[in-house]
Write a protein that holds these residues in place. Structure first.
Motif, PDB file in Angstrom:
ATOM      1  N   ARG A   1       0.901  -1.266   0.087  1.00  0.00           N
ATOM      2  CA  ARG A   1       0.159  -0.004   0.012  1.00  0.00           C
ATOM      3  C   ARG A   1       0.959   1.347   0.087  1.00  0.00           C
ATOM      4  O   ARG A   1       1.555   1.673   0.986  1.00  0.00           O
ATOM      5  CB  ARG A   1      -0.708   0.105   1.193  1.00  0.00           C
ATOM      6  N   PRO A   2       0.979   1.935  -0.970  1.00  0.00           N
ATOM      7  CA  PRO A   2       2.105   2.865  -1.342  1.00  0.00           C
ATOM      8  C   PRO A   2       1.429   4.167  -0.793  1.00  0.00           C
ATOM      9  O   PRO A   2       0.316   4.483  -1.243  1.00  0.00           O
ATOM     10  CB  PRO A   2       2.584   2.874  -2.667  1.00  0.00           C
ATOM     11  N   ILE A   3       2.207   5.393  -0.438  1.00  0.00           N
ATOM     12  CA  ILE A   3       1.625   6.534  -0.141  1.00  0.00           C
ATOM     13  C   ILE A   3       2.548   7.469  -1.366  1.00  0.00           C
ATOM     14  O   ILE A   3       3.898   7.460  -1.052  1.00  0.00           O
ATOM     15  CB  ILE A   3       1.958   7.087   1.215  1.00  0.00           C
TER      16      ILE A   3
ATOM     17  N   THR B   1      12.887  16.494  -5.662  1.00  0.00           N
ATOM     18  CA  THR B   1      12.112  16.924  -4.693  1.00  0.00           C
ATOM     19  C   THR B   1      10.774  16.177  -4.572  1.00  0.00           C
ATOM     20  O   THR B   1      10.079  16.674  -5.606  1.00  0.00           O
ATOM     21  CB  THR B   1      11.954  18.219  -4.165  1.00  0.00           C
ATOM     22  N   PHE B   2      10.595  15.357  -3.762  1.00  0.00           N
ATOM     23  CA  PHE B   2       9.041  14.753  -3.873  1.00  0.00           C
ATOM     24  C   PHE B   2       8.481  15.340  -2.575  1.00  0.00           C
ATOM     25  O   PHE B   2       8.741  15.547  -1.442  1.00  0.00           O
ATOM     26  CB  PHE B   2       9.297  12.993  -3.612  1.00  0.00           C
ATOM     27  N   ARG B   3       7.287  15.683  -2.944  1.00  0.00           N
ATOM     28  CA  ARG B   3       6.421  16.206  -1.906  1.00  0.00           C
ATOM     29  C   ARG B   3       5.108  15.331  -1.430  1.00  0.00           C
ATOM     30  O   ARG B   3       4.079  14.696  -2.153  1.00  0.00           O
ATOM     31  CB  ARG B   3       5.870  17.608  -2.608  1.00  0.00           C
ATOM     32  N   PHE B   4       5.202  15.021  -0.245  1.00  0.00           N
ATOM     33  CA  PHE B   4       4.333  14.026   0.457  1.00  0.00           C
ATOM     34  C   PHE B   4       3.153  14.833   1.304  1.00  0.00           C
ATOM     35  O   PHE B   4       3.651  15.818   1.878  1.00  0.00           O
ATOM     36  CB  PHE B   4       5.126  13.010   1.392  1.00  0.00           C
ATOM     37  N   SER B   5       1.974  14.409   1.301  1.00  0.00           N
ATOM     38  CA  SER B   5       1.062  14.684   1.990  1.00  0.00           C
ATOM     39  C   SER B   5       0.172  13.606   2.680  1.00  0.00           C
ATOM     40  O   SER B   5       0.424  12.538   2.268  1.00  0.00           O
ATOM     41  CB  SER B   5      -0.184  15.551   1.456  1.00  0.00           C
ATOM     42  N   GLY B   6      -0.434  13.804   3.800  1.00  0.00           N
ATOM     43  CA  GLY B   6      -1.147  12.801   4.638  1.00  0.00           C
ATOM     44  C   GLY B   6      -0.301  11.639   5.280  1.00  0.00           C
ATOM     45  O   GLY B   6      -0.866  10.511   5.340  1.00  0.00           O
ATOM     46  N   LEU B   7       0.881  12.031   5.600  1.00  0.00           N
ATOM     47  CA  LEU B   7       1.484  10.956   6.254  1.00  0.00           C
ATOM     48  C   LEU B   7       1.188  11.045   7.962  1.00  0.00           C
ATOM     49  O   LEU B   7       1.399  12.145   8.525  1.00  0.00           O
ATOM     50  CB  LEU B   7       3.141  11.284   6.191  1.00  0.00           C
ATOM     51  N   SER B   8       0.331  10.143   8.279  1.00  0.00           N
ATOM     52  CA  SER B   8       0.044  10.147   9.596  1.00  0.00           C
ATOM     53  C   SER B   8       0.432   8.729  10.141  1.00  0.00           C
ATOM     54  O   SER B   8       0.171   7.631   9.335  1.00  0.00           O
ATOM     55  CB  SER B   8      -1.431  10.427   9.803  1.00  0.00           C
ATOM     56  N   PRO B   9       0.480   8.413  11.297  1.00  0.00           N
ATOM     57  CA  PRO B   9       0.821   7.335  12.044  1.00  0.00           C
ATOM     58  C   PRO B   9      -0.241   6.242  11.736  1.00  0.00           C
ATOM     59  O   PRO B   9       0.001   5.013  11.786  1.00  0.00           O
ATOM     60  CB  PRO B   9       1.046   7.486  13.498  1.00  0.00           C
ATOM     61  N   GLU B  10      -1.454   6.689  11.677  1.00  0.00           N
ATOM     62  CA  GLU B  10      -2.753   5.919  11.582  1.00  0.00           C
ATOM     63  C   GLU B  10      -2.508   5.150  10.092  1.00  0.00           C
ATOM     64  O   GLU B  10      -3.115   4.112  10.084  1.00  0.00           O
ATOM     65  CB  GLU B  10      -4.189   6.512  11.737  1.00  0.00           C
TER      66      GLU B  10
ATOM     67  N   ASP C   1       6.778   1.761  14.925  1.00  0.00           N
ATOM     68  CA  ASP C   1       8.201   2.032  15.229  1.00  0.00           C
ATOM     69  C   ASP C   1       9.114   2.302  14.089  1.00  0.00           C
ATOM     70  O   ASP C   1      10.174   3.165  14.481  1.00  0.00           O
ATOM     71  CB  ASP C   1       8.657   1.010  15.807  1.00  0.00           C
ATOM     72  N   SER C   2       8.590   2.339  12.912  1.00  0.00           N
ATOM     73  CA  SER C   2       9.433   2.644  11.842  1.00  0.00           C
ATOM     74  C   SER C   2       8.612   2.884  10.570  1.00  0.00           C
ATOM     75  O   SER C   2       7.477   2.384  10.714  1.00  0.00           O
ATOM     76  CB  SER C   2      10.459   1.578  11.393  1.00  0.00           C
ATOM     77  N   VAL C   3       9.263   3.638   9.721  1.00  0.00           N
ATOM     78  CA  VAL C   3       8.608   4.127   8.371  1.00  0.00           C
ATOM     79  C   VAL C   3       9.101   3.357   7.277  1.00  0.00           C
ATOM     80  O   VAL C   3      10.502   3.587   7.069  1.00  0.00           O
ATOM     81  CB  VAL C   3       8.219   5.430   8.546  1.00  0.00           C
ATOM     82  N   GLN C   4       8.648   2.707   6.121  1.00  0.00           N
ATOM     83  CA  GLN C   4       9.428   1.942   5.220  1.00  0.00           C
ATOM     84  C   GLN C   4       9.269   2.875   4.066  1.00  0.00           C
ATOM     85  O   GLN C   4       8.272   3.283   3.681  1.00  0.00           O
ATOM     86  CB  GLN C   4       8.681   0.541   5.105  1.00  0.00           C
TER      87      GLN C   4
ATOM     88  N   VAL D   1      14.854   9.122 -11.610  1.00  0.00           N
ATOM     89  CA  VAL D   1      13.580   9.136 -10.622  1.00  0.00           C
ATOM     90  C   VAL D   1      12.375   9.016 -11.574  1.00  0.00           C
ATOM     91  O   VAL D   1      12.419  10.052 -12.662  1.00  0.00           O
ATOM     92  CB  VAL D   1      13.769  10.149  -9.602  1.00  0.00           C
ATOM     93  N   ALA D   2      11.264   8.723 -11.024  1.00  0.00           N
ATOM     94  CA  ALA D   2       9.914   8.857 -11.530  1.00  0.00           C
ATOM     95  C   ALA D   2       8.853   9.291 -10.355  1.00  0.00           C
ATOM     96  O   ALA D   2       9.273   8.918  -9.385  1.00  0.00           O
ATOM     97  CB  ALA D   2       9.463   8.016 -12.455  1.00  0.00           C
ATOM     98  N   ARG D   3       7.834   9.639 -10.603  1.00  0.00           N
ATOM     99  CA  ARG D   3       6.914  10.112  -9.473  1.00  0.00           C
ATOM    100  C   ARG D   3       6.624   8.762  -8.772  1.00  0.00           C
ATOM    101  O   ARG D   3       6.622   8.879  -7.435  1.00  0.00           O
ATOM    102  CB  ARG D   3       5.565  10.602  -9.884  1.00  0.00           C
ATOM    103  N   ALA D   4       6.603   7.719  -9.180  1.00  0.00           N
ATOM    104  CA  ALA D   4       6.507   6.357  -8.778  1.00  0.00           C
ATOM    105  C   ALA D   4       7.509   5.584  -8.126  1.00  0.00           C
ATOM    106  O   ALA D   4       7.445   4.591  -7.510  1.00  0.00           O
ATOM    107  CB  ALA D   4       5.432   5.407  -9.504  1.00  0.00           C
ATOM    108  N   SER D   5       8.529   6.229  -8.415  1.00  0.00           N
ATOM    109  CA  SER D   5       9.947   5.600  -7.783  1.00  0.00           C
ATOM    110  C   SER D   5       9.880   5.582  -6.400  1.00  0.00           C
ATOM    111  O   SER D   5      10.744   4.551  -5.904  1.00  0.00           O
ATOM    112  CB  SER D   5      11.075   6.369  -8.430  1.00  0.00           C
ATOM    113  N   ILE D   6       9.552   6.697  -5.712  1.00  0.00           N
ATOM    114  CA  ILE D   6       9.535   6.498  -4.269  1.00  0.00           C
ATOM    115  C   ILE D   6       8.327   6.812  -3.619  1.00  0.00           C
ATOM    116  O   ILE D   6       7.332   7.586  -4.087  1.00  0.00           O
ATOM    117  CB  ILE D   6      10.717   7.703  -3.982  1.00  0.00           C
ATOM    118  N   TYR D   7       8.171   5.925  -2.654  1.00  0.00           N
ATOM    119  CA  TYR D   7       6.752   5.971  -1.905  1.00  0.00           C
ATOM    120  C   TYR D   7       7.061   5.547  -0.669  1.00  0.00           C
ATOM    121  O   TYR D   7       7.904   4.517  -0.262  1.00  0.00           O
ATOM    122  CB  TYR D   7       5.726   5.098  -2.653  1.00  0.00           C
TER     123      TYR D   7
END
Lengths: 654, 321
Positions: free
Chosen positions: A298-300, A345-354, A360-363, A470-476
């Motif tokens: 499940r990628p963000i 530079t990749f801009r992320f939104s909606g990163l919440s622990p839930e 304990d870690s973020v992959q 890189v591409a937009r889908a390269s990093i999540y």
């Protein structure tokens, strides 16, 4: 790459104009249909009577819609099902036969057998279900009209809407059951096909455990697990065309575990059965079932933030750029130069622990490309760096504190590379305007870096004269895994949506065409739908212009001319009136017509979601919604077309 | 066929919007015309030419004519299976293209066009659903009709295993599933054996007794003569004769005398001593022609004098009508 669609349903519907296009097409179709009906009737009975007929048809459509009864629809649906039950059984039998033969060929020698399985099974399911859908729905109504059994139906209080919708419901139900059976059989077949285990090819004695010194084995290889202290020279038995290496990894709390490498897209849990009493090193191990080959990550992904795009590249001078062109692959990956200021530079939104399973870690998953301009140190991979930085409001730039942390890593090509970022990160940096940078003992990923859910992720290539693509889908950010079975079912929903569209199309055509003609027409529309993207591309390149000359050969008439005269695509047509006529017809008639049609026909290739399954990504609900909306809007259009054609048809004149 | 009369829920009354509607007129056609055209709209065949017709409530009406005379076209126009090229037709005061009129109509087509993979029970259940009948009513009605047409023993066999006569029977059952007010029968006795034919005719008369209106077209003139109150004879799309069967078959310029108890001698002298003989006169009436003769006369005359109407009614060469 799998993911190239990042649209949300709302974006697609409203911002990209899907809803507006739908309204335009429906309005145009209704007006064009009425006009055509009026013209045809005028020739036959005169304009006055024609106007009356057309008005009557329009006004009768309302009661025909409102007075539909479920009992009548269901009666016709049941009849449609009973009529085709034999073909249904035959189709299932063909699929079972195909599976029994396919088992001999699929997956053998493939590095990723699950990809071969999924590609084959989805292709088979799509083809079989599409053929089934066309066959049952193309011939049903024409056969009823030909055999005149329709007489005893339309002389009952059955409305044309009920006849069209009832058939659709019946065939859709039959197709749905067929898909459930085919999907279930495929799933079991695939699970059985890729399930395997291994044994050691020979017992491991103490001398077969090779020590890892300075990150390398005695024979100069990098260990497959950087944590490993010993790697065995004994491999597993060859099973499903592959073998695994095993290594000893020490555990934090003392003791050790034995791990197997990732080969053919999976690994195995390894259990120690016997150990050498003197060295404590294992001498006999057992292997569990394959793990990691059937997954649904499940990628963000990065998302646009206000006016800022999801991904921005800067060049060696820090100026925004499209990326460095390193050749053919440039189209997808954008390259940044190593050892310079160039960044992605990749801009992320909606990163919440839930949203994350592991608290304990973020992959962080990376799927980077590398372009080498020199060989460099062959024992080392290209080095890069990921910087995680909190997002500061522009209005508060002067007062806000920028917190960031840099994580160097070695890139791994041709695979999904995972960086485990602990939630509590050590050695972060805090920067405030006019003050020297301070080092923080500990940063919390969610509270300090992704505060408010937003985070900037910056990639740099460290090695000079080397490039990272890189591409937009390269990093999540990998939020967790969903059940593969559930993801598989969602993949089947894509095939289901396609089946619905084909059934509706064939029924609509069968209200005014004979069975074989419907078959040809439906196949034609499906091929057109598969080619819609290309048709649009060709049309735009001719109508708008194509300075990069991506498309050669002009429109359809010009292409036909070139085919007949075996003329190279890049040679200009001979000047003259004929060429002018060909170009005029292409530009003014055929291409605009085809372009308009390409918006009215579903993009059938979008219904194939098997790539998500093959590459181990969860199918996004938004994408599924878009697919379903696309299919259902087409179904609605086809139902209306079918209704009006059937309503205005003289049944007994056939 | 058993004579039990099945019951079915009465059809919902149609919403009548036609102010000229006469409830005693079930079918009305005015200048009804049908021209078959090719794909390009060019006229090919003029199948029906200006048909004016009224079928009244409760009568058995026969449509007669040779092949290609326009009988089936008329039925199809009335059912909305064809659209008229000119004129108009109404059933229960509604245009024939109106779907709701079908709630009160039962139709038996010429060949019983039914789904051969269904059993008799499934067939009736299917058509019952089309009338939006609830399950319990469908079951009861189907059982009654299967009993009525004498197919109880074969009710679970698919229709593809049925003989032609059996198919006609189940076809009739589907036509009556909604207890219709108007029954349209296309060649109802076609494919039936003599017993079946008799039962079909009895059923038509039974329907008439129940107050239903029956319109039938048939080639079997004796059948029409037996059951029809009125007939219309069509030839090449034109209405050639229309009227009550008994009136049409009457020979008006002749009388027949039925007597009882005459001696053989008296019989020899009857022509001259009719007024003075000792016999008792029972009846003096016109002799009847047969429908077959009437039909053949009309067809022959139409061939000789195309376009004329009512030519037989004016008398033949011998002064007979």
């Amino acid at each position: 790459m799998v993911v190239e669609e990042f649209r949300t349903f709302t974006d697609w519907l409203l911002n990209e104009g899907a809803l507006l296009t739908f309204v335009y097409i429906m309005a145009f179709s209704v007006v064009a249909g009425l006009l055509l009906g009026f013209i045809v009737s005028s020739f036959r009975v005169g304009p006055g009577e024609a106007f009356y007929s057309v008005s009557q048809t329009v006004f009768q459509a309302v009661p025909d819609l409102l007075q539909m009864r479920w009992r009548r629809i269901w009666a016709i649906a049941r009849l449609a099902i009973k009529e085709n039950i034999r073909l249904f059984v035959v189709t299932v039998a063909i699929f079972v036969l195909a599976l029994s033969v396919a088992g001999w060929f699929i997956g053998g020698g493939s590095k990723y057998p699950e990809r071969s399985y999924i590609a084959f099974l989805f292709f088979a399911a799509q083809v079989l279900v599409s053929i089934f859908a066309v066959l049952v729905s193309a011939f049903s109504l024409p056969n009823d009209i030909f055999s005149k059994t329709i007489y005893t139906v339309v002389t009952k209080p059955v409305r044309a809407t009920e006849i069209v919708v009832g058939r659709f419901v019946g065939f859709a139900l039959l197709g749905t059951v067929l898909l459930v059976i085919i999907g279930s059989l495929s799933y079991v077949f695939m699970q059985r096909g890729i399930d395997h285990s291994h044994e050691l090819s020979e017992p491991i004695t103490a001398d077969k455990w090779l020590p890892i010194v300075d990150g390398f084995t005695p024979d100069g290889r990098r260990p497959f697990d950087p944590r490993a202290v010993y790697e065995s020279s004994v491999l597993t038995t060859r099973n499903n065309e592959h073998v695994h290496r095993i290594a000893i990894v020490p555990l934090d709390g003392g003791g050790f575990e034995v791990v197997a490498d990732e080969t053919a897209g999976h690994t195995h849990d390894v259990k120690v059965v016997e150990s050498d009493p003197a060295t404590q090193r294992p001498t006999l191990v057992s292997f569990g079932p394959p793990r990691g080959n059937l997954r649904a990550r499940r990628p963000i992904y990065s998302m646009p933030r206000g006016d800022l795009p999801a991904l921005t590249l800067t060049d060696d001078k820090g100026t925004e750029t499209r990326g460095v062109n390193v050749g053919e692959v440039w189209d997808y990956h954008k390259y940044i130069q190593g050892g310079t200021q160039a960044t992605a530079t990749f801009r992320f939104s909606g990163l919440s622990p839930e949203r994350f399973v592991d608290q304990d870690s973020v992959q962080l998953d990376l799927n980077l490309a590398v372009f080498r301009t020199h060989i460099g140190d062959l024992r080392r991979r290209i080095e890069a760096e990921v910087e995680l930085r909190n997002v500061v409001d522009v209005a508060e730039t002067e007062t806000a504190q920028v917190k960031f942390v840099k994580i160097p890593f070695e890139t791994e090509e041709f695979k999904v590379q995972t960086l485990n970022i602990p939630r509590k990160i050590k050695n972060g940096t805090i920067r405030a305007q006019g003050q020297p940078d301070r080092t923080l003992q500990e940063l919390d990923f969610f509270e300090d870096l992704a505060s408010g859910g937003q985070l900037d992720l910056i990639i740099r290539c460290i090695d000079q004269k080397q490039y990272v693509g890189v591409a937009r889908a390269s990093i999540y950010f990998h939020a967790g895994d969903e059940s593969f079975g559930w993801n598989y079912a969602r993949g089947i929903v894509g095939v289901w949506a396609q089946m619905l569209a084909i059934v509706a199309l064939s029924i609509a055509l069968s209200t005014f065409l004979k069975g074989p003609v419907v078959l040809i027409g439906a196949v034609g529309v499906i091929v057109f739908g598969y080619s819609a993207k290309f048709i649009l591309f060709v049309a735009d390149s001719v109508l708008i212009g194509d300075p990069l000359k991506n498309i050669w050969g002009g429109g359809p008439l010009e292409a036909l001319y070139r085919l007949v005269y075996q003329m190279n695509l890049q040679i200009p047509l001979p000047p003259g009136a004929g060429t002018a006529l060909i170009k005029f017809t292409d530009a003014q008639l055929l291409l605009p017509g085809m372009k308009s049609l390409s918006f009215a026909v579903p993009r059938f290739e979008n219904f194939n979601l098997s790539n998500y399954l093959a590459y181990g990504y969860a199918i996004d609900n938004q994408l599924l919604l878009i697919n379903l909306a696309m299919a259902l809007s087409f179904v609605l259009g086809m139902m209306l077309l079918g209704y009006f054609c059937f309503k205005t048809r003289e049944i007994a004149a056939a | 066929m058993a004579s039990a009369t099945p019951t079915a829920p009465a059809a919902a009354p149609l919403t009548q919007t036609n102010v000229d509607y006469d409830p005693n007129i079930v079918i009305e056609t005015q200048n009804l015309t049908k021209v078959y055209s090719d794909f390009w709209g060019r006229s090919k065949v003029r199948a029906l030419k200006g048909l004016d017709l009224e079928v009244r409530k409760g009568e058995v009406f026969g449509l007669l004519g040779p092949n290609g005379s326009g009988k089936s076209t008329t039925i199809k126009l009335l059912l909305g299976l064809l659209f008229p090229s000119g004129g108009r037709a109404t059933i229960f005061g509604k245009p024939t293209t109106e779907v709701s009129k079908n709630e009160r109509i039962g139709y038996l087509p010429e060949e019983s066009y039914l789904y051969r993979f269904l059993t008799a029970e499934e067939t009736l259940d299917f058509y019952g659903r089309l009338f939006d009948m609830p399950s319990s009513v469908r079951r009861e009605r189907a059982a009654q009709l299967i009993e009525k047409v004498g197919l109880k023993w074969a009710r679970r066999r698919p229709l593809k295993e049925y003989s032609k006569g059996m198919t006609r029977r189940i076809g009739l059952a589907q036509a009556l599933i909604n207890d219709p007010d108007l029954v349209l029968l296309d060649e109802p006795t076609s494919g039936l054996d003599p017993l079946g034919t008799r039962e079909m005719k009895d059923l038509i008369l039974e329907l008439k007794e129940q107050g239903k209106t029956v319109v039938m077209c048939s080639h079997l003139l004796a059948d029409v003569q037996d059951v029809c109150d009125r007939i219309a004879i069509l030839y090449q799309g034109e209405l050639k004769e229309l009227g009550r069967v008994d009136e049409l078959l009457e020979v008006t310029n002749q009388q027949q005398i039925r007597v009882e108890g005459l001696t053989p001698d008296a019989q020899a002298k009857i022509a001259e001593i009719l007024a003075t003989s000792g016999g008792k006169m029972l009846d003096v009436s016109s002799p009847k022609n047969t429908l077959e003769n009437l039909f053949l006369d009309i067809v022959r005359e139409s061939q000789n004098r195309p376009g004329a109407r009512g030519i037989i009614g004016s008398g033949d060469d011998n002064g007979n009508r």
